[in-house]
Design an enzyme around this catalytic site. Structure first.
Site, mmCIF file in Angstrom:
data_model
loop_
_atom_site.group_PDB
_atom_site.id
_atom_site.type_symbol
_atom_site.label_atom_id
_atom_site.label_comp_id
_atom_site.label_asym_id
_atom_site.label_seq_id
_atom_site.Cartn_x
_atom_site.Cartn_y
_atom_site.Cartn_z
ATOM 1 N N LYS A 241 -0.630 -4.041 -3.523
ATOM 2 C CA LYS A 241 -1.937 -3.447 -3.192
ATOM 3 C C LYS A 241 -1.989 -2.057 -3.818
ATOM 4 C CE LYS A 241 -5.044 -2.243 0.622
ATOM 5 N NZ LYS A 241 -5.137 -0.783 0.427
ATOM 6 N N SER B 62 0.818 -1.204 0.000
ATOM 7 C CA SER B 62 0.000 0.000 0.000
ATOM 8 C C SER B 62 0.860 1.266 0.000
ATOM 9 C CB SER B 62 -0.958 -0.039 1.196
ATOM 10 O OG SER B 62 -1.947 0.942 1.108
#
Length: 522
Positions: A433, A408
């Site tokens: 992600k 992320s």
């Protein structure tokens, strides 16, 4: 902090999404709850927001004590017929907030007070997804019909937990594991994890979407979990005798946390062992105060190939909390004052966190008007997020360590530094992600996580489900020979320690030496 240029994407607005509910003055004629739902939307910023909601209205008197679920369904069916007009109203609001219109939504009221409260949460959830979810097809389904179906299924229920399960089921049809709702207690745990200290055992865990396994992403150094020998990649099987496969990371964190002085028993499977080794072990962990400082730093002295003795600043970033950028600045200034000439930024096993924190950290290392990340909205429009007149705190050589636990915001930061030519990446391919979530607090204190955008690296490399490949791979086997490791470290002029014996750090130092020699040659 230097400003960001964000075309149509505001990362500084403190109220990114607002959904306003007001009781309508009309008098109902049936067992319904009327709400006036005012659609409005401002651009996503990746921060917590809070829906401002008045005191929850009570269920209105029943029109007929023999009213059946079927008659309620007919009422909802009739309401659903007006949803085409609602879609038009949403269109007006999103095109021009100044023209926002209110529309009354009536629905059958549950005879159970706690279920009735969750009905309001359902309407909030449905509306926010309708406005902001990244996929405008809602996974190729009629989202309004799904709302209608869920409302009908919720009517005969008697508990809030059962009603919440219907909302979770509705969200699961979107096909996105990152779009989810969490309870008020779970949300408090999430906020504490981003803000400061917790009382717990020092584990960061997350559920793997494909398998449902609850896996350890990182372990706070010196914590009860670390002292017990729990490692990154281990799978949690049970918490206090309860199987945890398939539960969310937030739910698991809630079970692991508790008052100092209490304890929690976990059953763990060692993820590092071979598949044929199915050993499990139970560990009783005491709960303690866990300081979630996102930054740790050290100086690694070493001798370069040309005989120069220099200092490398090592900075490990554990998570992207609200204080990450501030703490990073402080750490770099201290290292600069101590004569550091190069840097290793360690993002291994950093599961992410606040997107803006990742962008703020990137600006600490970059100059100019560089693109930090490219976002793609629900309409497929690509929106770059750029710095404006950025001024790096240091221009010393930099390498970044990443691995399969870097996810992320870690991937956003690694991509920004790599694609702008600021740093080489050392380690293993990252998690992958490439989606950004907004977090909205609902009227009952629960929180709705919604995937609102996808992102690409500055060089337009896809990240979601792919990850970022390092420039130089690094594994623990690279320097598995103790003789080879000792020879390498003697050449560096350092003593053995947990950092200096880390093969990836040794590879990173070698890369920094190469950068320095190239700089001297030029």
């Amino acid at each position: 902090m230097d400003a960001l240029r964000r075309p149509n994407l505001d990362l500084s607005n403190s109220s990114p999404i607002s959904s306003i509910y007001t009781k309508t003055p009309q008098t109902p004629t049936s067992s319904t709850l009327p709400y006036k739902y005012r659609f409005s939307s401002s651009n996503f910023n990746g921060y917590h927001s809070k829906c401002k909601v008045p005191t929850p209205p009570q269920a209105l008197p029943k029109a007929n004590s023999n009213e059946s679920v079927e008659s309620n369904k007919k009422l909802v069916d009739s309401i659903a017929k007006g949803l085409i007009g609602l879609a038009a109203a949403v269109s007006v609001c999103l095109d021009s907030p100044a023209l926002a219109e209110s529309l009354t939504i009536a629905f059958p009221a549950s005879r159970t007070h706690e279920v009735n409260a969750v009905q309001r949460t359902l309407v909030e959830t449905w509306g926010l997804i309708r406005e902001t979810f990244v996929d405008p097809t809602f996974n190729h389904q009629d989202w309004d019909s799904k709302f209608q179906q869920t409302m009908v299924e919720m009517l005969p229920l008697r508990t809030a937990d059962a009603a919440y399960s219907k909302i979770k089921g509705m969200l699961s049809t979107l096909g996105d594991p990152f779009t989810r709702i969490i309870s008020p207690k779970e949300y408090q745990s999430f906020r504490i994890g981003s803000d400061g200290n917790v009382q717990g055992v020092g584990l960061f865990v997350n559920t793997e979407p494909e398998t449902g396994h609850l896996v350890v992403l990182s372990c706070v150094e010196g914590s009860p979990a670390a002292r017990a020998g729990i490692h990154v990649g281990d799978e949690l099987i049970e918490i206090n005798g309860e199987r945890v496969k398939g539960i969310s990371g937030e739910a698991a964190a809630q079970k692991l946390r508790g008052h100092v002085g209490t304890s929690v028993t976990v059953k763990v499977h060692n993820g590092k062992k071979l598949a044929i080794d199915s050993s499990f072990r139970e560990v009783k962990l005491p709960r303690e105060f866990i300081r979630l400082s996102p930054i740790s730093s050290a100086i690694i002295p070493h001798r370069t190939p040309n005989g120069h003795v220099s200092k490398t600043g090592y900075v490990k970033l554990l998570a992207f909390s609200q204080t990450a950028a501030t703490d990073m600045k402080h750490a770099i200034r201290e290292l600069e004052n101590q004569g550091v000439e190069s840097y290793i930024l360690d993002l291994r096993n950093n599961p992410g966190g606040l997107v803006k924190a990742g962008l703020d950290v990137a600006q600490i290392w970059l100059d100019g008007d560089e693109t930090l990340v490219n976002t793609i909205d629900r309409d497929g429009n690509m929106l770059p997020i750029n710095m404006i007149n950025g001024h790096a705190l240091t221009r010393d050589p930099l390498v970044v360590l990443v691995n399969e636990g870097s996810a992320s915001a870690s991937e956003i930061l690694a991509g920004a530094l790599h694609d702008n030519g600021r740093a080489k990446l050392i380690g293993n391919r990252t998690f992958g992600k490439g989606k950004i979530q907004s977090v909205t607090e609902l009227h009952d204190g629960s929180a709705l996580f919604i995937t609102v955008a996808k992102y690409l690296s500055p060089a337009l490399h896809a990240i979601d489900q792919v990850g970022i490949a390092p420039d130089v791979q690094c594994t623990t086997e690279m320097l598995n020979s103790s003789k080879e490791s000792a020879t390498f470290m003697r050449k560096k002029g350092v003593a053995s320690s947990s950092l200096e014996g880390d093969s990836c750090i040794l590879v990173a130092e070698h890369e920094l030496d190469n950068q320095e020699s190239k700089g001297s040659a030029s």
